[in-house]
Each structure stands twice: as C-alpha cells, then as structure tokens.
Design an enzyme around this catalytic site. Sequence first.
Site, PDB file in Angstrom:
ATOM      1  N   ASP A  79       0.865  -1.185   0.000  1.00  0.00           N
ATOM      2  CA  ASP A  79       0.000   0.000   0.000  1.00  0.00           C
ATOM      3  C   ASP A  79       0.902   1.236   0.000  1.00  0.00           C
ATOM      4  O   ASP A  79       1.104   1.866   1.034  1.00  0.00           O
ATOM      5  CB  ASP A  79      -0.880  -0.020   1.256  1.00  0.00           C
ATOM      6  CG  ASP A  79      -2.252   0.578   1.023  1.00  0.00           C
ATOM      7  OD1 ASP A  79      -2.478   1.125  -0.058  1.00  0.00           O
ATOM      8  OD2 ASP A  79      -3.091   0.500   1.931  1.00  0.00           O
ATOM      9  N   ARG A  87       4.481   2.790   3.156  1.00  0.00           N
ATOM     10  CA  ARG A  87       5.021   1.645   3.888  1.00  0.00           C
ATOM     11  C   ARG A  87       6.556   1.649   3.810  1.00  0.00           C
ATOM     12  O   ARG A  87       7.234   1.451   4.796  1.00  0.00           O
ATOM     13  CB  ARG A  87       4.473   0.332   3.322  1.00  0.00           C
ATOM     14  CG  ARG A  87       2.949   0.253   3.248  1.00  0.00           C
ATOM     15  CD  ARG A  87       2.262   0.400   4.586  1.00  0.00           C
ATOM     16  NE  ARG A  87       0.813   0.236   4.473  1.00  0.00           N
ATOM     17  CZ  ARG A  87      -0.080   1.089   4.961  1.00  0.00           C
ATOM     18  NH1 ARG A  87       0.324   2.193   5.585  1.00  0.00           N
ATOM     19  NH2 ARG A  87      -1.374   0.853   4.852  1.00  0.00           N
ATOM     20  N   ARG A 149      -5.866  11.742   0.525  1.00  0.00           N
ATOM     21  CA  ARG A 149      -5.481  10.615  -0.321  1.00  0.00           C
ATOM     22  C   ARG A 149      -6.094  10.703  -1.717  1.00  0.00           C
ATOM     23  O   ARG A 149      -5.700   9.958  -2.613  1.00  0.00           O
ATOM     24  CB  ARG A 149      -5.884   9.302   0.347  1.00  0.00           C
ATOM     25  CG  ARG A 149      -5.236   9.076   1.704  1.00  0.00           C
ATOM     26  CD  ARG A 149      -5.917   7.961   2.481  1.00  0.00           C
ATOM     27  NE  ARG A 149      -5.771   6.683   1.824  1.00  0.00           N
ATOM     28  CZ  ARG A 149      -6.538   5.628   2.088  1.00  0.00           C
ATOM     29  NH1 ARG A 149      -7.535   5.729   2.960  1.00  0.00           N
ATOM     30  NH2 ARG A 149      -6.336   4.482   1.456  1.00  0.00           N
ATOM     31  N   LYS A 179      -8.861   2.311  -6.483  1.00  0.00           N
ATOM     32  CA  LYS A 179      -9.664   2.016  -5.287  1.00  0.00           C
ATOM     33  C   LYS A 179     -10.353   3.304  -4.808  1.00  0.00           C
ATOM     34  O   LYS A 179      -9.880   4.407  -5.125  1.00  0.00           O
ATOM     35  CB  LYS A 179      -8.775   1.426  -4.179  1.00  0.00           C
ATOM     36  CG  LYS A 179      -7.683   2.380  -3.663  1.00  0.00           C
ATOM     37  CD  LYS A 179      -6.801   1.692  -2.643  1.00  0.00           C
ATOM     38  CE  LYS A 179      -5.821   2.689  -2.020  1.00  0.00           C
ATOM     39  NZ  LYS A 179      -4.863   2.041  -1.111  1.00  0.00           N
ATOM     40  N   HIS A 180     -11.470   3.193  -4.103  1.00  0.00           N
ATOM     41  CA  HIS A 180     -12.170   2.042  -3.571  1.00  0.00           C
ATOM     42  C   HIS A 180     -13.529   2.006  -4.267  1.00  0.00           C
ATOM     43  O   HIS A 180     -14.384   2.844  -3.975  1.00  0.00           O
ATOM     44  CB  HIS A 180     -12.349   2.149  -2.067  1.00  0.00           C
ATOM     45  CG  HIS A 180     -11.076   2.458  -1.322  1.00  0.00           C
ATOM     46  ND1 HIS A 180     -10.556   3.741  -1.237  1.00  0.00           N
ATOM     47  CD2 HIS A 180     -10.207   1.650  -0.650  1.00  0.00           C
ATOM     48  CE1 HIS A 180      -9.441   3.706  -0.510  1.00  0.00           C
ATOM     49  NE2 HIS A 180      -9.215   2.452  -0.140  1.00  0.00           N
ATOM     50  N   HIS A 192     -12.893   1.118   8.163  1.00  0.00           N
ATOM     51  CA  HIS A 192     -12.067   0.332   9.080  1.00  0.00           C
ATOM     52  C   HIS A 192     -12.843   0.029  10.362  1.00  0.00           C
ATOM     53  O   HIS A 192     -12.545  -0.953  11.058  1.00  0.00           O
ATOM     54  CB  HIS A 192     -10.785   1.086   9.442  1.00  0.00           C
ATOM     55  CG  HIS A 192      -9.795   1.187   8.332  1.00  0.00           C
ATOM     56  ND1 HIS A 192      -9.832   2.190   7.404  1.00  0.00           N
ATOM     57  CD2 HIS A 192      -8.729   0.402   7.996  1.00  0.00           C
ATOM     58  CE1 HIS A 192      -8.829   2.039   6.545  1.00  0.00           C
ATOM     59  NE2 HIS A 192      -8.161   0.952   6.883  1.00  0.00           N
ATOM     60  N   ASP A 264     -10.979  -4.701  -0.415  1.00  0.00           N
ATOM     61  CA  ASP A 264     -10.220  -3.954   0.581  1.00  0.00           C
ATOM     62  C   ASP A 264      -9.951  -4.912   1.743  1.00  0.00           C
ATOM     63  O   ASP A 264     -10.452  -6.043   1.761  1.00  0.00           O
ATOM     64  CB  ASP A 264     -11.026  -2.732   1.035  1.00  0.00           C
ATOM     65  CG  ASP A 264     -10.145  -1.630   1.620  1.00  0.00           C
ATOM     66  OD1 ASP A 264      -8.943  -1.879   1.865  1.00  0.00           O
ATOM     67  OD2 ASP A 264     -10.656  -0.521   1.836  1.00  0.00           O
TER      68      ASP A 264
END
Length: 496
Positions: A79, A87, A149, A179-180, A192, A264
């Site tokens: 990601d 990351r 984002r 995405k998404h 989440h 996801d």
Amino acid sequence: MTDLSAGRAELRRLALATMFPGFVGQGTPPAWLTRLAAEGLGGVVLFGRNVDPARGDAGVAELTAALRDAGPDLLVGIDEEGGDVTRLDVAGGSTLPGNAALGALDDPEATERVATEMGARLRACGVHLNFAPVADVDSNPRNPVIGVRSFGFDTDLVSRHVAAFVAGQQAQGVAATAKHFPGHGGTSEDSHLTVPSIDDPLEVLHQRDLPPFRAAVKADVKIVMTAHIRFPALDGDRPATLSRPVITGLLREELGYDGLVMTDGMDMHAISRTVGHPEGAVLALLAGVDALCVGGDTVGPETLEAMADAMVSAVESGRLPEQRLAEAAGRVAALRRWLAAARPGPVSGGAAADAARRAVSATGDLRLDGPPLVLQLEDEPSIAAGPIPWGVADLLAERVPGTVVVRLTERAPDVTGVLAEYPDRRVIVGVRGVRRRPWQVGVVTAARALRPDLIVVDHDVNPVADVLGEHYVRTHGAARVTAQAAADLLAGQLAR
C-alpha cells in the site's frame, strides 16, 4: 489419494490462490507462510512492520527474494500511495508527494512521472502490485479516511490524474490498483471501523464517483479494489465488496472491466465484525471478486484456513460454483503472466521532489527575522496512514538553527504560556485536518489573537479560511517531501 480427496485438494488450491494475507517479520518468512506458499497461496501484502528502517529498500528486496524462494508464484503487494500513506518510508515520512499535492499541481504529466518513479522503486524492491492510486473523489470535507489521499474534489481532475498514475506505474511492470470502487469519498465514516453508507441517488454516483474508475479501466488498470460501503441505490443490503449488483453488474457489465477485482482489507470491521472472514470470502466471490486482501491484523494461518475451508465447503454444497472459484484463481494467474511479460521503460528520476516543490503554495508575508517558534499540533493519524512522522517543525529547525519546536495535543492545547515564554519570535503553527479537529481551530484562534502575524502551515486538504488567515503555506498533504519544500520556502531557500 481418492478422487474425492484429490478434488478437495484442487479446490483448496484454488481457494488459497485467491488470498493475500499479511505477516510479521522483516527477514525469513514465517513457517506457516512458507507452507501455504508451497500449496498455492496467491500472494502477500507488505506493511510498515515488514520494513527494517536501518536497511530500507535493500531489506525489502531481500525479504521479497526470500518470499520468492518460499513460493516462486507468490505475488507481493503493498500500500504505497505516497503522501500520507506509505510503507517503504514509514520511519521518516514519504519521499513521494501524495495525490492531493499532485491534484493541486494539476499537471498529469508530472503525475505520470511521479508514478513511474514510484513503480521503478517498487519493482526494484521486488513488489508486484501496488494498492494505488486512490480513485475516490474528495466530495465530503469531513471524510475521516480519504481526504488528502484523493487527487481532489473535481471529478474530471481526479479522472485525468488516475489515468496518468496508472499509466506511469504500470509502465514499470508494477500493477496499479484503482480504489475504492465505486467510491469512498462521499462518506463521513471510516470502513475500518463501521459499514458506511452513501445514500446519494444513482445519477450522482454516475456523475461524481464513477468517472475516475472509467478512466482507470480505459487506462488498462490491472486491479480494482472494492469499498466496504453500502450504496442503497445499487444494493441496499450489502457493502460493495459483497454485492453482486455492484461488482458483476456495475463494474463488470456496465464499465466493461475484465481484470482482477480485489477486496479492501477483510480485517476491517465492516467485514470482520459483521459477516466475518470465512463468510465474507464466500460472499465476495459470489459477488464477482477474485482476490481477497485479508488485511494487516491477520498474521497467522488460522483465519486463512477458515476462509479456505469455507470456500471449499461452499463449492461442495453447490452454493459457490466451482467455475466461479476457478475463474477468480485464473485472474490471479493472468496477472502473474502480465507481470512476467512486463518490460519496464527508462526512468529519469527527480520527478517526486520537483512535483513537491511546485505543489506547495504560499500566501502573505513569510519573512523570518530570526529563529521562529514552531507549534506543531499533533493529531491522531488515520488507520489507513498509521503513525508516520509528519510536519514542518523539525525540518525547519534543521534549516534555521535556534528554532524552537513545541508540540501541543488535544489534551494539552493551552498556547498562552508558550507564547509568553518566547515573546519576540515569529510564530509558525503546523496543523492537519482542522475540519475534523476543532481543538486545533481553538489553538490557532488563541495564538493569532496574541500574535496576529503568525504563519499557518496546513498539511492537509479542505482548509478553513479563518484558520489559514493572511499568512500561510499549504503542503496539500503530510508527505516528508512536501514538508521539506515548505521548510525550504520558510527558510528562504526556495522561491515561491
């Protein structure tokens, strides 16, 4: 082995081929992962915990080489959006400007060059697929998880930058992920933690949310990732990840997409705390999904075994057609073949730093007559981003010796005493996400009443005019590279 057991073994192999879990470790893969890789596991997902800060990209390359030894067909995903979500640069902040900065710059050629640079780096690290770009339109200023984002709030702008990003990254032989689907930007909740719902009419979704995904499909994006969000206009009962009208009807049939569809993270509460992983896997496949991104919380084999057993049992009971499971595993295999055949083009380098410098904007008087006092208002990061260093404070202190840095939190936001201690210094306040954090608005208001010439550095999107004031810098995200550009600007090392 009997025919029955042979058939079950083949179903298990097909089921494993659809799964992409995370794991713990920065060196040798855990034994359970090596075992499942030998049995046909589709791939893995790397997280910040898998990156050794002392070794950086070299350590990641060694880890992915060890993963290939465990299973030559194992795909490695990550990601790496750039900006707030990284990351590879989890220890210090991203060296790539995020989507909001690229959207603010609005130079699609620059976006393509940045994505090319990112793709080359990922390929050198042994990564096959990247869960980027975010194709969501930033239509709700209070969205807790998309915002910065996204490339922006204008649908056409988002569409052209999504296409540019896909082209740049895939030119380096790294599969891109739009995405998404069919759009997460209009929510006020985080999937989440819950199951958000977007209650807009279907025509709004077609006009606002779907064009960036259409652009991605036209650009031959290799992966589309689903959203764990309910869209009552399409399917009132189930989130998109588990909805056949959304995945098969809208994405496959209406948009004409025939590539890999991935969920996801299934560890997200919208799945794990509703239907659960095993049932979620079956429902996702029935909806038309091909690959199951298990998520960051699952770091052992137990959940994977339960998911595989559920898929096999669903085929044996007739609930899940074997052809559908084979089709899903076949799309994973098709992606593997595309990756093997890819031939990366040349990369010039320097695109990310150049785009970051051009994206940072400023207004008002930013002159510093001496070392300033920098107040950084520390916030709670989104779950998607995680606790990554951000802000202009320390970077400016490196450039202007004597700079004083004070960090304030919601629990201790009193700024009066701090300003009284440094009466002769120009004040700079670093903020992020003020629309969602009223305490930051209060700090800026109190500080400006005492120091009318203070400078605000906003590290987010959707700013509040009364917070920005007359003297401000906007970085359009919290990437380290854009914060560096802002620090250079404040230190007089970068022209506006």
